[in-house]
Motif scaffolding. Structure first.
Motif, PDB file in Angstrom:
ATOM      1  N   LEU A 127       1.076   2.213   3.902  1.00  0.00           N
ATOM      2  CA  LEU A 127       2.319   1.521   4.230  1.00  0.00           C
ATOM      3  C   LEU A 127       2.224   0.049   3.821  1.00  0.00           C
ATOM      4  O   LEU A 127       3.185  -0.524   3.294  1.00  0.00           O
ATOM      5  CB  LEU A 127       2.601   1.625   5.733  1.00  0.00           C
ATOM      6  CG  LEU A 127       3.104   2.976   6.257  1.00  0.00           C
ATOM      7  CD1 LEU A 127       3.334   2.888   7.762  1.00  0.00           C
ATOM      8  CD2 LEU A 127       4.379   3.395   5.551  1.00  0.00           C
ATOM      9  N   LEU A 128       1.061  -0.556   4.060  1.00  0.00           N
ATOM     10  CA  LEU A 128       0.854  -1.949   3.662  1.00  0.00           C
ATOM     11  C   LEU A 128       0.919  -2.106   2.141  1.00  0.00           C
ATOM     12  O   LEU A 128       1.550  -3.034   1.617  1.00  0.00           O
ATOM     13  CB  LEU A 128      -0.495  -2.438   4.189  1.00  0.00           C
ATOM     14  CG  LEU A 128      -0.926  -3.829   3.739  1.00  0.00           C
ATOM     15  CD1 LEU A 128      -0.002  -4.888   4.344  1.00  0.00           C
ATOM     16  CD2 LEU A 128      -2.375  -4.094   4.125  1.00  0.00           C
ATOM     17  N   LEU A 129       0.275  -1.191   1.424  1.00  0.00           N
ATOM     18  CA  LEU A 129       0.299  -1.249  -0.034  1.00  0.00           C
ATOM     19  C   LEU A 129       1.721  -1.072  -0.566  1.00  0.00           C
ATOM     20  O   LEU A 129       2.123  -1.738  -1.539  1.00  0.00           O
ATOM     21  CB  LEU A 129      -0.628  -0.179  -0.618  1.00  0.00           C
ATOM     22  CG  LEU A 129      -2.111  -0.287  -0.252  1.00  0.00           C
ATOM     23  CD1 LEU A 129      -2.903   0.819  -0.915  1.00  0.00           C
ATOM     24  CD2 LEU A 129      -2.673  -1.645  -0.625  1.00  0.00           C
ATOM     25  N   ASP A 130       2.479  -0.191   0.055  1.00  0.00           N
ATOM     26  CA  ASP A 130       3.881  -0.010  -0.358  1.00  0.00           C
ATOM     27  C   ASP A 130       4.698  -1.266  -0.109  1.00  0.00           C
ATOM     28  O   ASP A 130       5.559  -1.639  -0.923  1.00  0.00           O
ATOM     29  CB  ASP A 130       4.499   1.173   0.387  1.00  0.00           C
ATOM     30  CG  ASP A 130       3.969   2.507  -0.118  1.00  0.00           C
ATOM     31  OD1 ASP A 130       3.428   2.534  -1.237  1.00  0.00           O
ATOM     32  OD2 ASP A 130       4.082   3.508   0.616  1.00  0.00           O
ATOM     33  N   GLU A 131       4.454  -1.940   1.038  1.00  0.00           N
ATOM     34  CA  GLU A 131       5.172  -3.179   1.326  1.00  0.00           C
ATOM     35  C   GLU A 131       4.852  -4.254   0.296  1.00  0.00           C
ATOM     36  O   GLU A 131       5.721  -5.021  -0.121  1.00  0.00           O
ATOM     37  CB  GLU A 131       4.802  -3.678   2.728  1.00  0.00           C
ATOM     38  CG  GLU A 131       5.484  -2.935   3.859  1.00  0.00           C
ATOM     39  CD  GLU A 131       6.969  -3.217   3.916  1.00  0.00           C
ATOM     40  OE1 GLU A 131       7.384  -4.357   3.620  1.00  0.00           O
ATOM     41  OE2 GLU A 131       7.721  -2.289   4.253  1.00  0.00           O
TER      42      GLU A 131
END
Length: 323
Positions: A127-131
């Motif tokens: 989720l962090l990488l997608d953000e």
């Protein structure tokens, strides 16, 4: 995680929770002005110092590596038009993020928890990488729209300040590309090697494939921005060349019209005996000095009308003025 709580705590309390809590997100915000001194941040948090001595250190390049039962990353993101780097450490139990100053990226990550409901720390990582990729995508799309609007303005009315605005957008495109591409390459190499392991779970392989697809799409958006910026510069250069060609054509027409007058004044200014002794009447003066000029001017205007050159010049003026 969706049912958990969020609190601000000292680093000593964060270290205690990292050692005891089964599922935890720890976000560490460092000061921009005062870099940490003394013991490494990894040691203060109770992490493995030998492998994470770089954690929280300013100026670290893109990183993606597996460290036994954990993984460490330096993730680039766009914050207010500037590139920031989020240091990330993930294990089966927790996710640690480190950054300098406030980061909207982490706030956006926590805002997604009630909707995404990550089941473990690895899911939180993706989720962090997608953000982070989303910040690049938003910047690229906005810059692309700005380039297209600026190109439309140029065709309506060209102004010198548009070159400066185009240069800024091109620098933004270069910044996005030069900071994301090395990170994407190191991520591709690391996760591809990890996916080749038979022990890598199928659910995490799915997360990796989705991330890879998203990162390629974002990189394509950035490359489209670069191409649009180059095209806009080419359009501006074409408009400048068209203006210069129009000026040269007008000067050529004016020079052609006044060339006979220049010739006549030069010719009759010579002190030949025939010119000074024989051509003395007023009729001869009007015939040669004025009549030749009028006749040549009439011929020149007829040729301009016949060839349509004058109409083309008028059409160029109308197109440049946006009429």
């Amino acid at each position: 995680m969706p049912d958990g709580t969020m609190t601000r705590a000292h680093v000593s309390e964060a270290r205690e929770r990292l050692a005891t809590s089964p599922f935890l997100l720890v976000d560490v915000e460092l000061s921009k002005k005062n870099p940490p001194t003394g013991q490494p941040l990894a040691h203060l948090l109770g992490l493995e110092v030998a492998d994470l001595a770089w954690l929280g250190r300013e100026g670290e390049s893109a990183r993606a590596e597996f460290l036994g039962g954990s993984a460490a990353f330096v993730v680039p993101a766009i914050e207010a038009g500037q590139v920031i780097h989020i240091h990330v450490v993930v294990t089966e139990r927790y996710l640690v993020t480190v950054h300098r100053g406030a980061a909207r990226l982490v706030a956006g990550l926590t805002a997604r928890f009630p909707h995404e409901r990550p089941q473990n720390a690895v899911a939180m990582l993706f989720l962090l990488l997608d953000e982070a990729l989303e910040t690049y995508r938003e910047s690229a799309v906005q810059a692309l729209l700005d380039v297209e609007d600026l190109e439309d303005e140029m065709f309506r009315q060209r102004q010198p300040e548009q070159v400066y605005r185009l240069a800024r957008l091109r620098r933004m495109a270069a910044l996005l590309h030069h900071t994301l591409l090395p990170y994407q390459r190191v991520m591709e190499e690391t996760v591809t090697r990890r996916m080749m392991s038979e022990s890598f779970p199928e659910e995490r392989q799915r997360l990796v494939r989705e991330y890879q697809r998203t990162s390629r799409m974002v990189l394509t958006d950035i490359e489209s921005l670069q191409e649009a910026a180059r095209r806009a510069f080419g359009s501006y250069s074409s408009l400048v060349s068209a203006d210069q060609n129009g000026v040269i054509n007008r000067l050529a027409i004016v020079s052609t019209i006044f060339l006979p007058l220049t010739f006549l004044t030069g010719f009759f200014g010579m002190n030949f005996a025939y010119l000074t002794d024989e051509l003395e009447s007023r009729a001869v003066f009007w015939l040669l000095a004025v009549g030749l000029q009028v006749a040549f001017l009439a011929i020149a205007l007829y040729m301009l009308h016949r060839t349509g050159l004058w109409r083309r010049l008028q059409d160029d003026d109308g197109g440049l003025d946006g009429e």
